[in-house]
Write an enzyme that holds these catalytic residues in place. Structure first.
Site, PDB file in Angstrom:
ATOM      1  N   GLU A 313      -7.167  -5.448   1.908  1.00  0.00           N
ATOM      2  CA  GLU A 313      -5.804  -4.961   2.125  1.00  0.00           C
ATOM      3  C   GLU A 313      -4.870  -5.539   1.065  1.00  0.00           C
ATOM      4  O   GLU A 313      -3.747  -5.945   1.386  1.00  0.00           O
ATOM      5  CB  GLU A 313      -5.309  -5.329   3.525  1.00  0.00           C
ATOM      6  CG  GLU A 313      -6.207  -4.798   4.630  1.00  0.00           C
ATOM      7  CD  GLU A 313      -5.570  -4.929   6.013  1.00  0.00           C
ATOM      8  OE1 GLU A 313      -5.105  -3.918   6.531  1.00  0.00           O
ATOM      9  OE2 GLU A 313      -5.536  -6.056   6.549  1.00  0.00           O
ATOM     10  N   CYS A 397       1.118  -2.314  12.854  1.00  0.00           N
ATOM     11  CA  CYS A 397       2.091  -3.154  12.143  1.00  0.00           C
ATOM     12  C   CYS A 397       3.086  -2.328  11.347  1.00  0.00           C
ATOM     13  O   CYS A 397       4.275  -2.638  11.314  1.00  0.00           O
ATOM     14  CB  CYS A 397       1.368  -4.140  11.229  1.00  0.00           C
ATOM     15  SG  CYS A 397       0.185  -3.374  10.106  1.00  0.00           S
TER      16      CYS A 397
END
Lengths: 636, 636
Positions: A313, A397
């Site tokens: 990520e 998120c």
């Protein structure tokens, strides 16, 4: 002490069409729909910490891995976004929802202050044993931000009290004192939240805790090693392979390359910039500057997306910016906006404002659908038509990161310094600014970003001398500015991208700006191998893309834009709520003479004329699945 | 019955430089080094099935996942490759090694015939409970192929007897009879191995078992569902998401799209083609043809790599052929070579021969390093310099697939039919061919693939009439062929890519071929979005690439080849054992005036002249880490 302080969004009324519309969508639809998702997914219910824990409801197939471990953070982020909504107007339903969550947290908080519903509900004996992976401090940070925002919006202290008690527990647990753990977050976030708590409470202890976390990070012997050994794990078998993943490979002041998980990185740098200002730490400031220049010169997508790789990520190598496999998490761009804002607290340098604006208008805003209930986690720059926004995500998120950003958008427009007001962004606003105890009302009228004409009226409560600093975007070559009709010489009055106008300002004073909005062709550094032979189009702060829906003549990947083609700006009031598109006479590869049976041949594809239409990147994928490309093949 | 039968490699002596060198490397270095790896990694030791099993030794970090579950297959494949080596000459050391392995297998085989060292060593009660995932039948297939090859090379039956006993157990376990499981392999392979066993034993029962596996595949109710339920698993939670992964989504005769795991797919299709011939099943043949045309027209890399995605190690969507993230497993190309050979058993169609040749000379051969001890698992078409061959791999399937292919390379050159010899490949060979009981010695003299001149001498034991069919490669436009100096009219005598020369052949007859070796520019179908604006170069069967090592003037990604640039062929005897390179005057983007601080700018990159050198794709990454690109940017 910060050199410059942002003007809070509650003092900035959004009036212009562009952000007002996005804001209204978030206030009227997104916030409520997100609460409904928290309920639907069992996230609110999980706060009751029933035994046994209820089964996980997931947004998609995700074998075995539960995301509940960071649900507290998502709830905290929703509280924050919802509290920002309250900053725009009272809403009893939202308050009741937050009060209900507050009661649940207050109920399960342990007597010693500990508050993490995953550990309390499942394995309380294991708390604080895996900071590296298990997000406890990250969760605490987001809940703390939510509590602060709710307190600021309503004056209600209950959740803030709960969180301060938890923070005291954390401060007692971690530190360099006897019996304290030398730990720090595996996922940075609490650092920047504690700075906010310091601003609210003025309690030095909160700042001290941030400084401890910042200083301890990456120190040897390595806490994540020791903690793993204490768990009976082999630190060498760390699944991410390197502590670069969480920027804990070396002490932060020695870091010069942006590495690892992008969101972790930018949350950390945000707090580093905060602390560099608050404790006047030149080494920390220098680290922030080196890291900023590193990422901006070698690792940023043209849309202000960050982190090419899904694997970590985050970041890989310099100039590695693949378009179709771009991860470019919405959260990473939002976090860069935070960081840019903190850098602007240190120095008024246009490079920070430029990046902040680029993030807001492109890879940040693209995270939210036009109707406000769908979200990109990954903001790819090229799609074969399969990439679409989610209604929710197992790791939600990004959903609340984009809603809290838009809900507080006015907070990114202005800063104040000593006898100084800085304007970072343009649009339609009315800001009431406290300049050293004197009130100044500053109003922007503009159709930005569609137009570059901005009329600013300055209305101080009483005439006074101060400097108005106006950001001249790097894209706005040839900008004109006049004060009360008299042109200002831009070249001699501009420093680091900010035009300074120092004078005695009086009621009725006006500044007019003309930011040229020519279409710009952008080329990537030759080392960006994915973009060789390609061009991106931008206008003002908006990066454009070709979406298949608007280009029925050929696949967008088959389009070639001649280098000399004239590009037209067309207003389309009926399209996607009213946008300006770019059109050009282009070339398309022909499929007709190829035949479906042939995959490779020695004759190059034949070509035909084709019209090309590009739309702003942030608004793509609002009309169903469609191919998309930011970097367009160029015919030289 | 097959219409055409391949001439076994033991009857084809490799004499030409190209394959002889690769073969010598495999015989002299690869086979032994692979055995050493089997020892080093504990794979031989694991056959002892000690309790508890020894700890796993892994070729790299690979958290928690053990690859031992398919180690039997790798051992079987090594036995096969090593046995092929024995076909080239006696080697007592290799025989001793195989005999040792044979003894280990004979020792642990269960009384009922079952033989899988993973299950025997660990959880024998769970055998045959998860065909979908756990490779038991796949392992059996490879061990069986090894046993057959060893028997054919040495006449030693012990391992073959062991495996026949196991096959009888399998045949008793699976089928449509009462009490039998309706299972079939989750990873296809045993089907093609059983066909080989049928050819060796002539026992119909082995063919029947293949037909059962082929017919049962994809039938409803779905065996993988039922098996999962029996295990207490939810079939809907299948980790791969779809039975397309193993081509078990629908019955094979209904399949028209190549889907799922590429190696699984091609092993299945190979057996389908075998069975289509043996039981004369037109529906099965038709399915093979449709699948062939599907993959070749929409899903093959220009290098004959297959399967773009690491996610499923296989196929995605039509025209989805990313270069830098290409999976293109070596095994998939090797498996395609098997499939192409089986299609040639059905029909002499040049498209099969073309693909077979393309695979051998490109994405197949690239799997093995020049020194013979390093392997590509993934044959990417573009690399940033980080992609390199492995010394070994946790899943070493590709290592022995390439060694068994090269060790038996002669077996792909010729087929026989009724009064017919077909020549598929060109090089330096001397083949002794049994044509209906009559011996024909066919000798090729050629410097192929560097030269297209091929001299073939035909020496029948006694003069006799038969047809010589010569494959005219699709790339060889303008080929000339003469028999004893007299030109043959290609156009009128060629059908589906094979030139037929029917005559009474006598000792001393000769055929000369001149296959034009002009450099070809290849363009991909416009729908292949990754290759728009790019060109690939090929010469004869070889696809070329630009490797950084040969192009010091600029990054290979910064090179642009003008469409009109003349491309020169240069012999480089000193380079990589002697190859022909392609050179051209090209253009390179200039980095100098860009500056390291700028990532995007409005001025296009400036350009400079640059020389470009391309080498054959199969031989790249033999001089250390280096960037590489097959598809070169083209200046139109």
């Amino acid at each position: 002490m910060r050199n410059y302080s942002p003007v809070n969004f509650t003092n900035v009324r959004m009036q212009g069409d562009f952000w007002r519309e996005r804001l209204d969508t978030v206030l009227n639809r997104t916030i409520e729909s997100q609460h409904a998702k928290l309920v639907e997914m069992g996230m609110i219910e999980s706060l009751e910490c029933t035994q046994p824990p209820p089964p996980l409801r997931i947004a998609r197939r995700n074998d075995g891995f539960t995301t509940q471990i960071f649900w507290d953070s998502d709830i905290g982020k929703w509280i924050e976004a919802a509290s920002y909504a309250l900053g725009h107007g009272k809403n009893e339903r939202i308050e009741a929802q937050i009060d209900e969550i507050t009661d649940l947290y207050a109920k399960v908080q342990l007597p010693d202050g500990y508050l993490n519903t995953w550990y309390i509900g499942r394995e309380i004996d294991k708390r604080w044993t895996n900071l590296r992976d298990n997000h406890e401090l990250y969760n605490a940070g987001h809940l703390l931000e939510g509590a602060i925002a709710y307190f600021q919006a309503t004056g209600k202290r209950k959740l803030l009290d709960v969180m301060e008690k938890y923070v005291d527990h954390i401060a007692a647990t971690f530190g360099t004192g006897p019996g304290q753990k030398r730990g720090y977050p595996g996922h940075e976030e609490i650092e920047l939240a504690l700075v906010k708590l310091y601003y609210v409470t003025k309690a030095q202890k909160h700042l001290d805790l941030v400084v401890y976390f910042i200083n301890q990070r990456g120190a040897q012997p390595h806490y994540f090693d020791e903690e793993a050994i204490a768990r009976g794990d082999d630190p060498k078998k760390y699944w991410a392979g390197t502590y670069e993943y969480s920027q804990a490979h070396i002490p932060v002041r020695e870091q010069t390359k942006v590495v690892g998980h992008a969101v972790r990185a930018f949350y950390l740098y945000t707090a580093m910039a905060d602390i560099a200002a608050e404790i006047n730490d030149p080494a920390l400031k220098k680290a922030c500057e080196l890291l900023w220049d590193d990422v901006m010169s070698k690792r940023m997508y043209v849309t202000a997306g960050f982190g090419p790789s899904a694997h970590n990520e985050g970041f890989t190598t310099d100039y590695d910016l693949p378009n179709d496999t771009a991860y470019a998490e919405t959260c990473a761009t939002v976090a860069m906006v935070f960081w840019a804002q903190r850098m602007l607290n240190l120095d008024l340098d246009g490079k920070y404002g430029d990046a902040l604006e680029l993030g807001l208008f492109n890879s940040g805003l693209s995270g939210l659908s036009l109707e406000g209930t769908h979200y990109f986690y990954e903001n790819k720059l090229e799609s074969d038509g399969t990439h679409q926004r989610w209604a929710w995500h197992n790791c939600p998120c990004c959903t609340m990161n984009v809603s809290r950003l838009v809900a507080s958008i006015g907070g990114y427009f202005y800063s104040t310094g000593k006898d100084l007001i800085a304007v970072h962004l343009y649009g339609g606003t009315s800001a009431t600014i406290d300049l050293g105890g004197k009130k100044v009302v500053l109003t922007e009228k503009s159709d930005f970003p569609w137009s570059g004409k901005v009329d600013i009226s300055i209305d101080p409560e009483q005439s006074s001398e101060f400097t108005l600093k106006l950001r001249i975007p790097a894209w706005a070559d040839g900008t004109k500015v006049a004060v009360n009709g008299t042109a200002i010489d831009i070249a001699t009055n501009t420093d680091k991208g900010y035009l300074a106008i120092k004078r005695t300002w009086a009621k009725g004073d006006s500044v007019t700006m003309d930011l040229p909005m020519q279409v710009r062709r952008l080329y990537a550094h030759p080392k960006v191998r994915m973009d060789v032979g390609r061009v991106a189009l931008s206008r003002g702060p908006l990066v454009y893309c070709v979406e298949q829906t608007d280009n029925p003549g050929a696949l967008v990947s088959e389009l070639k834009l001649p280098r000399t083609a004239e590009i037209h700006v067309e207003e389309r009031k009926e399209l996607l709520g009213g946008i300006k598109v770019l059109t050009a006479n282009a070339i398309a590869l022909t499929e007709g003479d190829w035949g479906g049976d042939t995959l490779y041949r020695t004759a190059p594809p034949t070509e035909k004329p084709a019209s090309m239409t590009a739309i702003p990147y942030y608004i793509w994928n609002n009309r169903g699945p469609s191919r998309m490309q930011v970097w367009i093949n160029e015919q030289q």
